[in-house]
Design a protein around this motif. Structure first.
Motif, PDB file in Angstrom:
ATOM      1  N   SER A 177      12.157 115.220  66.567  1.00 33.75           N
ATOM      2  CA  SER A 177      12.689 116.577  66.658  1.00 33.75           C
ATOM      3  C   SER A 177      13.374 116.971  65.363  1.00 33.75           C
ATOM      4  CB  SER A 177      13.699 116.672  67.809  1.00 33.75           C
ATOM      5  OG  SER A 177      14.310 117.955  67.853  1.00 33.75           O
ATOM      6  N   ILE A 178      13.401 118.276  65.070  1.00 32.78           N
ATOM      7  CA  ILE A 178      14.171 118.785  63.938  1.00 32.78           C
ATOM      8  C   ILE A 178      15.277 119.729  64.426  1.00 32.78           C
ATOM      9  CG2 ILE A 178      12.267 118.575  62.303  1.00 32.78           C
ATOM     10  CD1 ILE A 178      11.877 121.635  62.609  1.00 32.78           C
ATOM     11  N   ARG A 179      15.559 119.713  65.728  1.00 37.93           N
ATOM     12  CA  ARG A 179      16.563 120.614  66.287  1.00 37.93           C
ATOM     13  C   ARG A 179      17.915 119.904  66.412  1.00 37.93           C
ATOM     14  NH1 ARG A 179      13.347 124.020  71.018  1.00 37.93           N
ATOM     15  NH2 ARG A 179      11.820 124.949  69.611  1.00 37.93           N
ATOM     16  N   PRO A 180      18.891 120.279  65.589  1.00 37.85           N
ATOM     17  CA  PRO A 180      20.188 119.599  65.640  1.00 37.85           C
ATOM     18  C   PRO A 180      20.831 119.588  67.013  1.00 37.85           C
ATOM     19  CG  PRO A 180      20.042 120.920  63.652  1.00 37.85           C
ATOM     20  CD  PRO A 180      18.833 121.267  64.485  1.00 37.85           C
ATOM     21  N   ASN A 181      20.713 120.690  67.756  1.00 34.98           N
ATOM     22  CA  ASN A 181      21.375 120.712  69.076  1.00 34.98           C
ATOM     23  C   ASN A 181      20.729 119.716  70.036  1.00 34.98           C
ATOM     24  OD1 ASN A 181      19.004 122.167  69.491  1.00 34.98           O
ATOM     25  ND2 ASN A 181      19.995 123.936  70.440  1.00 34.98           N
ATOM     26  N   VAL A 182      19.407 119.553  69.945  1.00 35.52           N
ATOM     27  CA  VAL A 182      18.707 118.587  70.794  1.00 35.52           C
ATOM     28  C   VAL A 182      19.037 117.161  70.353  1.00 35.52           C
ATOM     29  CG1 VAL A 182      16.438 117.729  71.485  1.00 35.52           C
ATOM     30  CG2 VAL A 182      16.852 120.197  71.348  1.00 35.52           C
ATOM     31  N   ILE A 183      18.981 116.922  69.054  1.00 35.29           N
ATOM     32  CA  ILE A 183      19.295 115.589  68.529  1.00 35.29           C
ATOM     33  C   ILE A 183      20.713 115.192  68.912  1.00 35.29           C
ATOM     34  CG2 ILE A 183      19.610 114.234  66.417  1.00 35.29           C
ATOM     35  CD1 ILE A 183      17.435 116.054  65.145  1.00 35.29           C
ATOM     36  N   ARG A 184      21.631 116.118  68.778  1.00 38.17           N
ATOM     37  CA  ARG A 184      23.034 115.830  69.109  1.00 38.17           C
ATOM     38  C   ARG A 184      23.182 115.446  70.574  1.00 38.17           C
ATOM     39  NH1 ARG A 184      24.677 120.282  67.335  1.00 38.17           N
ATOM     40  NH2 ARG A 184      24.935 119.601  65.176  1.00 38.17           N
ATOM     41  N   ALA A 185      22.487 116.159  71.447  1.00 39.58           N
ATOM     42  CA  ALA A 185      22.590 115.883  72.882  1.00 39.58           C
ATOM     43  C   ALA A 185      22.104 114.473  73.210  1.00 39.58           C
ATOM     44  CB  ALA A 185      21.782 116.915  73.673  1.00 39.58           C
ATOM     45  N   TYR A 186      20.957 114.080  72.661  1.00 43.50           N
ATOM     46  CA  TYR A 186      20.431 112.739  72.944  1.00 43.50           C
ATOM     47  C   TYR A 186      21.265 111.653  72.269  1.00 43.50           C
ATOM     48  CZ  TYR A 186      16.334 114.525  75.364  1.00 43.50           C
ATOM     49  OH  TYR A 186      15.505 115.131  76.287  1.00 43.50           O
ATOM     50  N   ALA A 187      21.775 111.944  71.084  1.00 48.27           N
ATOM     51  CA  ALA A 187      22.605 110.960  70.392  1.00 48.27           C
ATOM     52  C   ALA A 187      23.874 110.666  71.183  1.00 48.27           C
ATOM     53  CB  ALA A 187      22.958 111.460  68.990  1.00 48.27           C
ATOM     54  N   GLU A 188      24.406 111.675  71.830  1.00 48.24           N
ATOM     55  CA  GLU A 188      25.651 111.520  72.585  1.00 48.24           C
ATOM     56  C   GLU A 188      25.428 110.946  73.977  1.00 48.24           C
ATOM     57  OE1 GLU A 188      28.534 111.856  71.433  1.00 48.24           O
ATOM     58  OE2 GLU A 188      28.528 113.295  69.773  1.00 48.24           O
ATOM     59  N   LYS A 189      24.270 111.217  74.578  1.00 49.44           N
ATOM     60  CA  LYS A 189      24.083 110.894  76.000  1.00 49.44           C
ATOM     61  C   LYS A 189      23.125 109.744  76.288  1.00 49.44           C
ATOM     62  CE  LYS A 189      23.984 114.498  78.786  1.00 49.44           C
ATOM     63  NZ  LYS A 189      23.636 115.769  79.435  1.00 49.44           N
ATOM     64  N   SER A 190      22.310 109.354  75.293  1.00 56.19           N
ATOM     65  CA  SER A 190      21.258 108.385  75.591  1.00 56.19           C
ATOM     66  C   SER A 190      21.348 107.159  74.688  1.00 56.19           C
ATOM     67  CB  SER A 190      19.880 109.034  75.422  1.00 56.19           C
ATOM     68  OG  SER A 190      19.540 109.117  74.053  1.00 56.19           O
ATOM     69  N   ASN A 191      20.378 106.266  74.844  1.00 53.74           N
ATOM     70  CA  ASN A 191      20.299 105.056  74.027  1.00 53.74           C
ATOM     71  C   ASN A 191      19.166 105.139  73.004  1.00 53.74           C
ATOM     72  OD1 ASN A 191      22.419 103.441  75.199  1.00 53.74           O
ATOM     73  ND2 ASN A 191      21.145 103.301  77.034  1.00 53.74           N
ATOM     74  N   ILE A 192      18.874 106.325  72.493  1.00 53.34           N
ATOM     75  CA  ILE A 192      17.825 106.436  71.493  1.00 53.34           C
ATOM     76  C   ILE A 192      18.179 105.567  70.285  1.00 53.34           C
ATOM     77  CG2 ILE A 192      17.008 108.731  72.164  1.00 53.34           C
ATOM     78  CD1 ILE A 192      18.588 109.860  69.766  1.00 53.34           C
ATOM     79  N   VAL A 193      17.150 104.949  69.692  1.00 49.12           N
ATOM     80  CA  VAL A 193      17.383 104.104  68.514  1.00 49.12           C
ATOM     81  C   VAL A 193      16.936 104.793  67.234  1.00 49.12           C
ATOM     82  CG1 VAL A 193      17.163 101.999  69.871  1.00 49.12           C
ATOM     83  CG2 VAL A 193      15.151 102.906  68.678  1.00 49.12           C
ATOM     84  N   SER A 194      16.201 105.914  67.373  1.00 55.11           N
ATOM     85  CA  SER A 194      15.677 106.570  66.176  1.00 55.11           C
ATOM     86  C   SER A 194      15.405 108.043  66.430  1.00 55.11           C
ATOM     87  CB  SER A 194      14.382 105.891  65.714  1.00 55.11           C
ATOM     88  OG  SER A 194      13.378 106.023  66.711  1.00 55.11           O
ATOM     89  N   VAL A 195      15.362 108.792  65.338  1.00 58.29           N
ATOM     90  CA  VAL A 195      14.926 110.192  65.367  1.00 58.29           C
ATOM     91  C   VAL A 195      13.931 110.376  64.233  1.00 58.29           C
ATOM     92  CG1 VAL A 195      15.562 112.611  65.202  1.00 58.29           C
ATOM     93  CG2 VAL A 195      17.153 110.990  66.249  1.00 58.29           C
ATOM     94  N   MET A 196      12.724 110.813  64.581  1.00 56.38           N
ATOM     95  CA  MET A 196      11.738 111.151  63.557  1.00 56.38           C
ATOM     96  C   MET A 196      11.889 112.621  63.224  1.00 56.38           C
ATOM     97  SD  MET A 196       7.560 110.929  63.573  1.00 56.38           S
ATOM     98  CE  MET A 196       7.374 109.413  62.657  1.00 56.38           C
ATOM     99  N   MET A 197      11.962 112.922  61.924  1.00 56.81           N
ATOM    100  CA  MET A 197      12.120 114.317  61.513  1.00 56.81           C
ATOM    101  C   MET A 197      11.621 114.506  60.090  1.00 56.81           C
ATOM    102  SD  MET A 197      16.229 114.479  60.793  1.00 56.81           S
ATOM    103  CE  MET A 197      16.719 113.667  62.305  1.00 56.81           C
ATOM    104  N   GLN A 198      11.266 115.739  59.761  1.00 56.61           N
ATOM    105  CA  GLN A 198      10.896 116.017  58.382  1.00 56.61           C
ATOM    106  C   GLN A 198      12.143 115.919  57.527  1.00 56.61           C
ATOM    107  OE1 GLN A 198       7.897 118.912  56.922  1.00 56.61           O
ATOM    108  NE2 GLN A 198       9.652 120.095  56.245  1.00 56.61           N
ATOM    109  N   TYR A 199      12.039 115.126  56.460  1.00 57.43           N
ATOM    110  CA  TYR A 199      13.139 115.007  55.511  1.00 57.43           C
ATOM    111  C   TYR A 199      12.551 114.679  54.157  1.00 57.43           C
ATOM    112  CZ  TYR A 199      17.295 113.277  53.105  1.00 57.43           C
ATOM    113  OH  TYR A 199      18.308 113.084  52.188  1.00 57.43           O
ATOM    114  N   ASN A 200      12.860 115.492  53.173  1.00 56.39           N
ATOM    115  CA  ASN A 200      12.360 115.265  51.821  1.00 56.39           C
ATOM    116  C   ASN A 200      13.236 116.008  50.820  1.00 56.39           C
ATOM    117  OD1 ASN A 200      11.309 118.026  51.561  1.00 56.39           O
ATOM    118  ND2 ASN A 200       9.684 117.381  52.968  1.00 56.39           N
ATOM    119  N   LEU A 201      12.882 115.908  49.555  1.00 55.58           N
ATOM    120  CA  LEU A 201      13.688 116.519  48.501  1.00 55.58           C
ATOM    121  C   LEU A 201      13.831 118.028  48.668  1.00 55.58           C
ATOM    122  CD1 LEU A 201      15.215 116.293  45.808  1.00 55.58           C
ATOM    123  CD2 LEU A 201      12.990 116.410  44.641  1.00 55.58           C
ATOM    124  N   LEU A 202      12.791 118.683  49.169  1.00 51.19           N
ATOM    125  CA  LEU A 202      12.837 120.134  49.351  1.00 51.19           C
ATOM    126  C   LEU A 202      13.455 120.539  50.682  1.00 51.19           C
ATOM    127  CD1 LEU A 202       9.305 121.177  48.000  1.00 51.19           C
ATOM    128  CD2 LEU A 202      11.501 121.187  46.779  1.00 51.19           C
TER     129      LEU A 202
END
Length: 300
Positions: free
Chosen positions: A151-176
Motif C-alpha cells: 500500500s502507499i496510503r499512510p492512513n491504511v499503513i498506520r492502521a495496520y502498523a498499530e493494530k496488526s502483526n504485519i512484518v513488512s509494507v511494500m510501497m513505491q519508494y525512490n529518489l523521485l
C-alpha cells in the motif's frame, strides 16, 4: 549477498528481490531461465500476486521454484478478484474471501505454505479488524508464515502498523518519490520493514527520455538525472547501482524488488548483488539536492 531480517520475522532475505509481474506468459523457457539465474545470483525473495495474469504468474513461480522451495522466500498478495469476463477486477476486502483465496494461491504456487502473504491494497473503510483476523487465522493454521501490506496510503499503513502483526509494507519508494518517508518513523518504531518497488523510476534516471513524473516536471526530472549521473561517475558505479543503493541505504528498507524480463537485464544487476554500496548521508544529500520533496495529498 548478505541476508537481512525482514521486520520482526525470522525470514532472511537478500536485499535485491525479484518482482515477477513482468514475467508474462507462464513458465516459458525465457521466464524459467530468468528465475533460475536469479537464484544463482543469490536472489531469494520472489514477489507475485494472485492478480497477475489471473493466477498464471503464481503458477509459473510454483512450477519453476518447486525444486528449491526451501531455499526461497515466496511472497504473494490477495484482495483483488477478477470479474468472470476478465474485463477488470474488484476489491474484495473480507475475511471470508481471504480465507478462500489463499487455498487457490497455495495450489498455484505448488507449496504448503506462503512465506509472506500481503494485502494487495486496502482502504481505511475496509473491515480492518476482520481482515487482520483472517491473516492471524492463516498463521495459526500454518498456511502462511507472516503477513504484510502492499500500500502507499499512510492512513491504511498506520492502521495496520498499530493494530496488526504485519512484518513488512511494500510501497513505491525512490529518489523521485520520497512521499513514503512520512510513515517511515512509525514503521521503524514497530520493526516493520519496507519492501521498495519502483526504485529505478521507470528508467527515467537511467536511460529513458526525460518526462514528467508524478507531480515533478520534466525539467525537475532532468535535474535529478544530472544528480544521478554525477554521483554515479564519482563513485564509479552504474546509475542502476546507485538508485538501488539509494533506497537500500534507508534503515527501514530491507528489500528492493526489481522487475526484469530477460536474463540480460538480470545480469545487469550482478554488480549490484556482488558489490553492495552503502551510501553516506552526504551522498544522499547530494542526490536529493534540488529535487522537490513530494507529499501525499490524499489518504494521509
Amino acid at each position: 549477498m548478505a541476508l537481512k531480517k525482514l521486520g520482526h520475522s525470522v525470514l532472511q532475505v537478500a536485499p535485491i528481490g525479484l518482482g515477477t509481474m513482468s514475467l508474462k506468459g507462464g513458465a516459458t523457457k525465457q521466464n524459467t531461465e530468468v528465475l533460475r539465474r536469479a537464484v544463482e545470483l543469490g536472489v531469494n525473495y520472489f514477489d507475485t500476486a494472485d492478480l497477475y495474469e489471473r493466477g498464471m504468474n503464481e503458477d509459473m513461480i510454483g512450477q519453476v521454484l518447486a525444486p528449491i522451495r526451501d531455499k526461497v522466500v515466496l511472497a504473494t498478495k490477495v484482495g483483488n478478484q477478477w470479474r468472470s469476463d476478465g474485463s477488470a477486477w474488484d476489491w474484495k476486502a473480507s475475511k471470508a474471501y481471504i480465507l478462500k483465496a489463499v487455498d487457490a494461491s497455495l495450489a498455484r504456487l505448488n507449496t504448503d505454505y506462503i512465506d509472506l502473504y500481503q494485502l494487495h491494497g486496502g482502504t481505511i473503510e475496509d473491515p480492518i479488524d476482520e481482515i487482520i483476523e483472517a491473516f492471524e487465522q492463516l498463521v495459526e493454521e500454518g498456511k502462511i508464515r507472516y503477513y504484510g501490506l502492499s500500500s502507499i496510503r499512510p492512513n491504511v499503513i498506520r492502521a495496520y502498523a498499530e493494530k496488526s502483526n504485519i512484518v513488512s509494507v511494500m510501497m513505491q519508494y525512490n529518489l523521485l518519490d520520497r512521499r513514503p518517508e512520512v510513515i517511515f518513523p512509525l514503521l521503524r518504531e514497530k520493526n516493520i520493514s519496507v519492501i521498495s518497488r519502483g526504485a529505478l523510476t521507470q528508467g527515467l534516471l537511467i536511460d529513458k527520455p526525460v518526462k514528467d513524473y508524478l507531480q515533478l516536471t520534466s525539467g525537475e526530472v532532468g535535474h535529478a538525472q544530472r544528480n544521478v549521473e554525477k554521483l554515479a561517475n564519482s563513485l564509479g558505479i552504474s546509475k542502476t547501482h546507485l538508485l538501488l543503493a539509494y533506497v537500500l541505504s534507508h534503515p527501514v528498507v530491507e528489500v528492493a524488488a526489481v522487475g526484469v524480463r530477460t536474463s540480460a537485464q538480470l545480469n545487469d544487476l550482478k554488480d549490484v548483488i556482488d558489490r553492495p554500496v552503502v551510501l553516506s548521508e552526504n551522498d544522499r544529500v547530494e542526490l536529493e539536492r534540488g529535487i522537490r520533496r513530494l507529499v501525499y495529498k490524499e489518504h494521509v
